[in-house]
Design an enzyme around this catalytic site. Structure first.
Site, short mmCIF file in Angstrom:
data_model
loop_
_atom_site.label_atom_id
_atom_site.label_comp_id
_atom_site.label_asym_id
_atom_site.label_seq_id
_atom_site.Cartn_x
_atom_site.Cartn_y
_atom_site.Cartn_z
N PRO A 200 0.83 -1.21 0.00
CA PRO A 200 0.00 0.00 0.00
C PRO A 200 0.86 1.26 0.00
O PRO A 200 1.84 1.35 0.73
CB PRO A 200 -0.80 -0.13 1.30
CG PRO A 200 0.07 -0.95 2.20
CD PRO A 200 0.86 -1.87 1.32
N ASN A 201 0.49 2.22 -0.85
CA ASN A 201 1.16 3.51 -0.92
C ASN A 201 0.20 4.54 -1.48
O ASN A 201 -0.67 4.19 -2.29
CB ASN A 201 2.39 3.45 -1.84
CG ASN A 201 3.62 2.90 -1.17
OD1 ASN A 201 4.12 3.46 -0.19
ND2 ASN A 201 4.12 1.78 -1.67
N HIS B 90 4.25 -30.09 -20.41
CA HIS B 90 5.02 -28.96 -19.90
C HIS B 90 6.08 -28.56 -20.90
O HIS B 90 6.83 -29.40 -21.40
CB HIS B 90 5.67 -29.32 -18.57
CG HIS B 90 6.36 -28.16 -17.93
ND1 HIS B 90 7.71 -28.14 -17.66
CD2 HIS B 90 5.89 -26.96 -17.50
CE1 HIS B 90 8.03 -26.99 -17.08
NE2 HIS B 90 6.95 -26.26 -16.99
N HIS B 91 6.11 -27.25 -21.21
CA HIS B 91 7.12 -26.68 -22.08
C HIS B 91 7.84 -25.57 -21.33
O HIS B 91 7.37 -24.43 -21.29
CB HIS B 91 6.50 -26.09 -23.36
CG HIS B 91 6.05 -27.12 -24.35
ND1 HIS B 91 5.19 -26.81 -25.39
CD2 HIS B 91 6.34 -28.43 -24.49
CE1 HIS B 91 4.98 -27.90 -26.11
NE2 HIS B 91 5.66 -28.90 -25.58
N GLU B 92 8.95 -25.87 -20.71
CA GLU B 92 9.80 -24.83 -20.15
C GLU B 92 10.77 -24.39 -21.24
O GLU B 92 11.41 -25.23 -21.88
CB GLU B 92 10.57 -25.33 -18.94
CG GLU B 92 11.56 -24.32 -18.37
CD GLU B 92 10.92 -22.98 -18.03
OE1 GLU B 92 11.33 -21.96 -18.62
OE2 GLU B 92 10.00 -22.95 -17.18
N HIS C 88 2.96 -19.62 -17.74
CA HIS C 88 3.72 -19.10 -16.60
C HIS C 88 4.77 -18.10 -17.08
O HIS C 88 5.19 -18.12 -18.22
CB HIS C 88 4.38 -20.24 -15.83
CG HIS C 88 3.46 -20.88 -14.86
ND1 HIS C 88 3.81 -21.15 -13.56
CD2 HIS C 88 2.17 -21.29 -14.98
CE1 HIS C 88 2.79 -21.70 -12.92
NE2 HIS C 88 1.79 -21.80 -13.77
N GLU C 89 5.15 -17.20 -16.16
CA GLU C 89 6.02 -16.07 -16.49
C GLU C 89 5.45 -15.32 -17.71
O GLU C 89 6.16 -15.11 -18.70
CB GLU C 89 7.47 -16.52 -16.75
CG GLU C 89 8.17 -17.11 -15.55
CD GLU C 89 7.81 -18.57 -15.30
OE1 GLU C 89 7.58 -18.95 -14.13
OE2 GLU C 89 7.75 -19.34 -16.29
N GLU D 164 0.11 -17.45 -14.72
CA GLU D 164 0.74 -17.16 -13.44
C GLU D 164 0.81 -15.64 -13.29
O GLU D 164 -0.21 -15.02 -13.06
CB GLU D 164 2.13 -17.83 -13.38
CG GLU D 164 2.71 -17.85 -11.98
CD GLU D 164 4.11 -18.44 -11.96
OE1 GLU D 164 4.47 -19.06 -10.94
OE2 GLU D 164 4.85 -18.27 -12.94
N GLU E 159 4.39 -21.48 -4.84
CA GLU E 159 5.74 -22.02 -4.92
C GLU E 159 6.73 -21.21 -4.08
O GLU E 159 7.74 -21.74 -3.60
CB GLU E 159 6.21 -22.07 -6.37
CG GLU E 159 6.33 -20.71 -7.03
CD GLU E 159 6.77 -20.80 -8.49
OE1 GLU E 159 7.15 -21.91 -8.92
OE2 GLU E 159 6.73 -19.77 -9.18
#
Length: 668
Positions: A187-188, A380-382, A450-451, A469, A475
């Site tokens: 918070p700001n 899964h494809h990283e 993701h990312e 994500e 995680e």
């Protein structure tokens, strides 16, 4: 002397009147320059001051935005001065459309529209259009560059869109350069902000709640917001290319929508579908192949150092280990099993091969067995951020998975900048992510990204983009050096990142002992882990823990019972950073599910069940914090009880520190 002072004062007042009148003429000389929401409460006015174009916004007569300038810095000259309005048109629109999956089945798309044709009177003689759409819960606008002789290919160096607030609102934000958006929202006041990512959520002193974000991010750079430290004004800051430019464009061209949700309560923020409505309708045609679901994976065991991603004696993706997870998924009706580390390339995180499994991963045996058990292998494809390597294999990679019946793929981009130089939210990144999603759709494959770049509602247009994500997820409770996500984190996420779209947060950890990093842990009670399955929305949701931590625990019933696709969502009560209660109705039955969570403070929540069918009785199965439950010292105690309730019932439940309650309502 007194007479002279009176004359000076009179002259001064006349001068003020003249200047004020001039400004009024400049701002009001346009005809039809106001558009209101269908219910008449929100009003947007467009005007010209010193040949610059501005807009201002009010709700019920109260200023939301002071005059805020619009325009661009182009590489071949500014597009902000010497402007005039050539034409203004108005229209209305009202439809109700159905989602193939979502937080409810039907979405009403009801707005009033004002299009403003703007002429650049400089030597460049360019034209553009500003398109405003005003809904009952906020507004969106975008810039359009029609095809014209004076503007063909062009480069945007800066977008000058302003949001000039009348007060120094409280905000919740993360810095724009937070890697993968995986930060803690702080918070700001607006005046203390540097450059922050959107969504940016604000609370005014009068109790209004506002969120700035964007919709339909296509062929553009993501919008961030820059403060100026001297006022409550924010200005768009586009994520740049490595060479400094923001956007390469070719007319005809449209920017994404700049949107603001305007709500009377924090609860109402979560119910806005303004962003979805500003995306194009489904362009995939038949989407009956797209299926929401809850799944498990070998993932948490990797974080606990029980398994490795790369091949070796403790390789997690060994065939026999995957078959064991498939058996568990089948027994408890999970839709799939996610397997990471199945393919070559994990040794160096650079040369991933997407059609080459490790020798101890028999993909045919695994997928045949999964099919016989009515379970799917989730692929899964990283990429390690190496987009060129990925794109060179993209079609083959999806065809390979399609051959074996894999219809869900989790993609990943861990590894800093894309190809070592471009930011994820740059125009380059936006191009890449869109290419992957569209290519996957050709093979009828769903994507969990993701990312990512921050979501902007593209799931309406491309419903195979199921979840993403872009959040500091669970995680971090496995390996973060700061000890894990603090208790208030999940009471903020639904009002910030959650407003951008489905969140792959992965709740469901049951074992709070961290064998890999003993000083890092999940900072919740067990009951809160259950409640997060409802509070944080995702149509594809993973139960995060290792399967051996589930089977003997009676609380596991809530995980196996809770759906991920809903016909209706309500938010009975919430306060950002403190607590949130959400109830959702199952799309496939008459059952309701409720989750309520708190921050580090104990809390008594009053659960008003007026959302239930008023003509029905329900059996409420309640999973709540047990005696002496505490997220730091004793997270496990949980009480499971049943009560008969109806729509007039108000349940009083005690929540432990960072605790929660999860309830299944079944019609009697």
């Amino acid at each position: 002397m007194m007479s002279l002072n009176k004359e000076i004062k009179k002259t001064y007042l006349l001068l003020l009147f003249f200047v004020g009148a001039l400004l009024h003429i400049n701002a009001q000389s346009l005809k039809n320059n106001v558009v209101k929401s269908p219910d008449g409460t929100i009003s947007i006015e467009i005007g010209i001051y010193k040949s610059r174009i501005f807009y201002k916004v009010t709700k019920k007569g109260k200023t939301i935005l002071n005059p805020s300038f619009l325009g661009f810095e182009l590489k071949d000259g500014a597009l902000k001065d010497n402007l005039s309005v050539q034409k203004i048109s108005h229209s209305q629109f009202d439809e109700t459309w159905k989602q193939p999956w979502g937080e409810e089945i039907e979405v009403r798309n009801h707005y009033n529209e004002m299009k403003v044709w703007v002429k650049d009177n400089s030597i460049f003689s360019r034209e553009f259009i500003i398109d405003f759409k005003v809904f009952d819960d906020g507004f969106g606008f975008r810039y359009e560059f029609p095809k014209q002789k004076s503007l063909t290919e062009f480069v945007i160096m800066d977008e000058l869109t302003e949001f000039n607030f009348p007060e120094d609102h409280k905000t919740w934000s993360i810095p724009y350069n937070t890697e993968f958006y995986e930060g803690l929202y702080k918070p700001n006041p607006i005046s203390k902000l540097d450059t922050v990512a959107t969504p940016l959520t604000m609370e005014s002193k009068s109790g209004l709640f506002l969120t700035i974000h964007e919709a339909n991010l296509t062929d553009y750079a993501a919008m961030n917001l820059a403060g100026d430290k001297k006022s409550s004004k924010l200005t768009a800051f586009l994520t740049p290319w490595s060479t400094g430019e923001k956007v390469f464009a070719k007319a005809p061209f449209r920017t994404p929508w700049r949107i603001m949700i305007i709500a009377d309560s924090a609860e109402d923020l979560m119910l806005s579908r303004l962003m979805l409505n500003l995306n194009e309708p489904n362009k995939l045609g038949d989407v009956s192949w797209i299926k929401p679901g809850r799944y498990i994976g070998i993932w948490w065991g990797m974080h606990m150092k029980k398994y490795t991603w790369e091949a070796g004696p403790n390789h997690g993706a060994k065939t026999e280990n995957v078959l064991k997870y498939i058996d568990f998924a089948s027994k408890y009706k999970f839709s799939g099993v996610l397997v990471e580390g199945w393919n070559k390339g994990w040794e160096d995180w650079k040369s991933f091969e997407f059609t080459q499994p490790y020798p101890d991963f028999d993909i045919k045996k695994i997928t045949d067995y999964a099919k016989s058990k009515n379970v799917t292998l989730i692929g899964h494809h990283e990429t390690g951020g190496n987009t060129k390597n990925y794109e060179s294999q993209l079609s083959d990679a999806f065809a390979y998975y399609k051959k074996y019946g894999v219809d869900v793929v989790k993609t990943g981009y861990v590894g800093g900048k894309l190809d070592g130089k471009e930011l994820h939210s740059s125009q380059y990144g936006v191009h890449h992510y869109r290419k992957v999603i569209e290519e996957a759709a050709k093979y009828k494959i769903m994507i969990d990204n993701h990312e990512p770049v921050m979501p902007t509602g593209l799931q309406r247009t491309l419903p195979n983009l199921m979840t993403q994500e872009g959040v500091r997820g669970q995680e971090w409770d496995a390996w973060s050096k700061d000890g894990g996500n603090p208790p208030e984190h999940t009471t903020i996420v639904p009002f910030t990142r959650g407003l951008a779209g489905p969140v792959d947060f992965t709740p469901g950890t049951f074992n709070f002992t961290n064998t890999a990093l003993p000083n890092t842990k999940v900072h919740t009670t067990l009951a809160k882990q259950l409640a997060l399955s409802v509070v944080i929305y995702s149509p594809l949701q993973m139960a995060s823990d290792m399967i051996e931590n589930y089977e003997s625990d009676p609380a596991f019933e809530f995980i196996t019972s809770c759906p991920t696709d809903w016909s209706k969502t309500v938010v009975p009560d919430a306060k950002i950073g403190e607590f949130v209660t959400i109830a959702r109705k199952d799309k496939a039955s008459e059952n309701w599910f409720l989750g309520s969570i708190t921050n580090k403070d104990t809390r008594t929540v009053k659960l008003d069940l007026k959302f239930l069918d008023p003509n029905k009785k329900y059996r409420a199965k309640i999973f709540r914090d047990g005696k002496d439950a505490d997220y730091e010292t004793n997270p496990y105690p949980i009480i499971i009880e049943e009560k008969e309730v109806d729509s007039k019932t108000i349940l009083s439940v005690e929540l432990a520190r960072s605790g929660g309650v999860a309830i299944i309502f079944s019609q009697l």
